[in-house]
Design a protein around this motif. Structure first.
Motif, PDB file in Angstrom:
ATOM      1  N   ASP A  13       0.858  -1.180   0.000  1.00 59.32           N
ATOM      2  CA  ASP A  13       0.000   0.000   0.000  1.00 59.32           C
ATOM      3  C   ASP A  13       0.896   1.232   0.000  1.00 59.32           C
ATOM      4  O   ASP A  13       1.959   1.227   0.617  1.00 59.32           O
ATOM      5  N   ASP A  58      -3.435  -3.281  -1.983  1.00 57.27           N
ATOM      6  CA  ASP A  58      -4.277  -2.106  -2.212  1.00 57.27           C
ATOM      7  C   ASP A  58      -4.467  -1.949  -3.717  1.00 57.27           C
ATOM      8  O   ASP A  58      -3.525  -2.121  -4.494  1.00 57.27           O
ATOM      9  N   ASN A  60      -5.546   0.924  -5.267  1.00 59.62           N
ATOM     10  CA  ASN A  60      -5.240   2.284  -5.725  1.00 59.62           C
ATOM     11  C   ASN A  60      -3.871   2.729  -5.235  1.00 59.62           C
ATOM     12  O   ASN A  60      -3.714   3.058  -4.059  1.00 59.62           O
ATOM     13  N   ASP A  65      -0.830   0.373 -10.225  1.00 55.29           N
ATOM     14  CA  ASP A  65      -2.008   0.098  -9.403  1.00 55.29           C
ATOM     15  C   ASP A  65      -2.143  -1.404  -9.151  1.00 55.29           C
ATOM     16  O   ASP A  65      -1.370  -2.213  -9.683  1.00 55.29           O
ATOM     17  N   SER A  86      -9.263  -1.670  -0.511  1.00 55.51           N
ATOM     18  CA  SER A  86      -9.320  -0.394  -1.211  1.00 55.51           C
ATOM     19  C   SER A  86     -10.378   0.501  -0.586  1.00 55.51           C
ATOM     20  O   SER A  86     -11.271   0.022   0.109  1.00 55.51           O
ATOM     21  N   GLU A  88     -12.210   2.032  -2.674  1.00 51.10           N
ATOM     22  CA  GLU A  88     -13.193   2.013  -3.773  1.00 51.10           C
ATOM     23  C   GLU A  88     -14.497   1.371  -3.310  1.00 51.10           C
ATOM     24  O   GLU A  88     -14.551   0.695  -2.291  1.00 51.10           O
TER      25      GLU A  88
END
Length: 132
Positions: A13, A58, A60, A65, A86, A88
């Motif tokens: 991350d 992760d 993002n 990515d 995430s 998201e």
């Protein structure tokens, strides 16, 4: 919980706070871990050299990515498993899980940020049951 001393987990991350939080949660679960990675390149080097059993990934991140990282895992013939996380929405996390499964990498679920200890513990337990 299962004795996790023989397994190694890598957390990837770009957020230092999230890395510290996840490291603490994994410590509380008595789960050994590699030093965390903040970008894909050092994480791939670990995959090549040490083959972590499980990667908490992760989706993002800058530079590379999570989806791109999964493609590299396939190219590097990664034989471990993944747990995705995430900020998201649920649709994006489910789509990412589907993509990972399409690449034949076992994925044991996903977590929304901020990751909650009980959610992480449940997925780690699910994964360790799979190892038996």
């Amino acid at each position: 919980m299962t004795n996790n001393s023989a397994i190694k987990i890598l957390v990837l991350d770009d957020d230092p706070f999230t890395l510290k939080l996840l490291a603490r949660m994994l410590e509380n679960l008595d789960t050994p871990q590699f030093p965390p990675a903040t970008t894909g390149a050092p994480a791939l080097a670990l995959v090549d050299n040490a083959q972590p059993d499980l990667i908490l990934l992760d989706l993002n991140m800058p530079e590379m990515d999570g989806v791109e990282f999964v493609r590299y895992l396939v190219e590097h013939r990664y034989t471990g498993s993944l747990i995705l996380f995430s900020g998201e929405d649920e649709q994006m996390l489910l789509a990412a899980e589907k993509l990972v499964r399409a690449h034949k990498i076992p994925v044991f679920g996903h977590l929304r940020k901020p990751v909650k200890p009980e959610g992480l513990a449940a997925l780690i337990e699910k994964w360790t049951r799979h190892l038996k």
